[in-house]
Design a protein around this motif. Structure first.
Motif, short mmCIF file in Angstrom:
data_model
loop_
_atom_site.label_atom_id
_atom_site.label_comp_id
_atom_site.label_asym_id
_atom_site.label_seq_id
_atom_site.Cartn_x
_atom_site.Cartn_y
_atom_site.Cartn_z
N GLN A 1 -4.73 10.31 -3.11
CA GLN A 1 -6.44 10.33 -3.12
C GLN A 1 -6.95 9.05 -3.74
N PRO A 2 -7.85 8.37 -3.04
CA PRO A 2 -8.62 7.43 -3.49
C PRO A 2 -9.25 7.72 -4.85
N PRO A 3 -9.12 6.51 -5.76
CA PRO A 3 -9.95 6.91 -6.98
C PRO A 3 -11.44 7.07 -6.75
N ALA A 4 -11.86 7.90 -7.75
CA ALA A 4 -13.45 8.18 -7.63
C ALA A 4 -14.26 7.03 -8.03
N PRO B 1 0.81 -1.11 0.04
CA PRO B 1 0.09 -0.05 -0.02
C PRO B 1 0.98 0.99 -0.08
N VAL B 2 0.44 2.34 -0.89
CA VAL B 2 1.11 3.64 -1.05
C VAL B 2 0.71 4.31 0.21
N VAL B 3 1.63 4.97 1.21
CA VAL B 3 1.29 5.92 2.21
C VAL B 3 1.29 7.12 1.43
N SER B 4 2.18 7.61 0.86
CA SER B 4 2.42 8.96 0.41
C SER B 4 3.38 8.88 -0.84
N GLN B 5 3.20 10.21 -1.72
CA GLN B 5 4.06 10.44 -2.53
C GLN B 5 4.40 11.95 -2.60
N ASN B 6 5.57 12.14 -2.49
CA ASN B 6 6.37 13.57 -2.22
C ASN B 6 5.59 14.12 -1.04
N GLY B 7 5.29 13.40 -0.20
CA GLY B 7 4.65 13.99 1.06
C GLY B 7 3.20 14.19 1.09
#
Length: 274
Positions: free
Chosen positions: A214-217, A204-210
């Motif tokens: 956002q979850p996909p709509a 699971p991705v926690v963050s990208q560049n801080g």
């Protein structure tokens, strides 16, 4: 190339005077021994007879292989540099964390243990601690080509820097022991854990560049297809078949095969289908 501090330059000058080499040659060897984590060095400098290799314990290979005096000097220099580096806080690393290539070329590096401390020999690199600072200090770091890794097992986090972006992953219950980056077609990054080889993309991705991703709509549900209305053609055909049947019943009545009551009963039944 790492830059020497004033203290580092003083030590290099002292070594150069005692071993009879230039400061450029000694600096070259210090970086080589540092890259070999204090236990080995691969170097290439004309004052050392060209390309060569040193390994702690006495192994020495020089391009000028029969120059035993040069071998002794280079070996002594390497061993003294190794001792100096070992006394620097956090400069050398230890452990079993690995980063390696399965196919293709490219530079690679591996390291474990405490991250490089504030050594008095080298000017701190501002890009050294590239991971988010709230993660603390990694237990292991590694790099290969343009990909860097930092592992934080105490908080189950893994930071990966690639293409200028820093991704932080949740390692869940994996105990990561190393990485493997495949090159060329279908390139991918995998890691080894107690469960075997696992793709990095499964974490699971926690963050990208801080930033928290956002979850996909949610996608709008597709309405069920509407039932087509009965066509006028089908209705007309049904009426025609009913009237044809009544006409045939009339013929049977006229010929005496049906009574008036039977005819009227069948006729009412057929008309009820319209």
């Amino acid at each position: 190339m790492q830059q020497l501090t004033p203290e580092g330059s003083r030590i290099v000058n002292d070594l150069a005077q005692r071993y009879g080499f230039s400061t450029d040659a000694v600096t070259h060897m210090m970086i080589a021994v540092l890259n070999g984590n204090g236990g080995m060095a691969q170097f290439s400098h004309p004052e050392f007879g060209g390309s060569g290799q040193w390994m702690q314990g006495g192994m020495m290979m020089l391009g000028d292989m029969f120059n035993y005096g040069l071998k002794n000097s280079v070996g002594g220099l390497c061993q003294e540099i190794s001792n100096i580096l070992a006394n620097q806080p956090g400069l050398l690393r230890s452990g079993s964390f690995q980063s390696q290539s399965q196919s293709g070329g490219g530079q690679q590096n591996q390291a474990s243990g405490s991250p490089m401390g504030q050594s008095s020999l080298f000017v701190p690199d501002p890009n050294q601690n590239w991971w988010p600072q709230d993660l603390g200090s990694p237990s292991s770091t590694g790099s290969q080509n343009n990909v860097q890794y930092a592992y934080f097992p105490n908080i189950c986090r893994l930071a990966v820097k690639t293409g200028g972006d820093v991704w932080v992953y949740d390692t869940q219950n994996h105990q990561i022991g190393g990485f493997s980056q495949q090159q060329g077609m279908g390139s991918s990054i995998t890691f080894s854990s107690q469960f075997g080889t696992v793709s990095l993309g499964t974490l699971p991705v926690v963050s990208q560049n801080g930033q928290t991703p956002q979850p996909p709509a949610p996608q709008a549900s597709t309405p069920p297809p509407s039932q087509p209305a009965p066509s006028s053609t089908n209705s007309s055909a049904n009426e025609a078949s009913v009237f044809d049947a009544i006409a045939k019943l009339g013929e049977l009545r006229d010929k005496g095969f049906l009574s008036d009551d039977e005819f009227n009963s069948k006729k009412s039944e057929l008309l009820g289908r319209l």
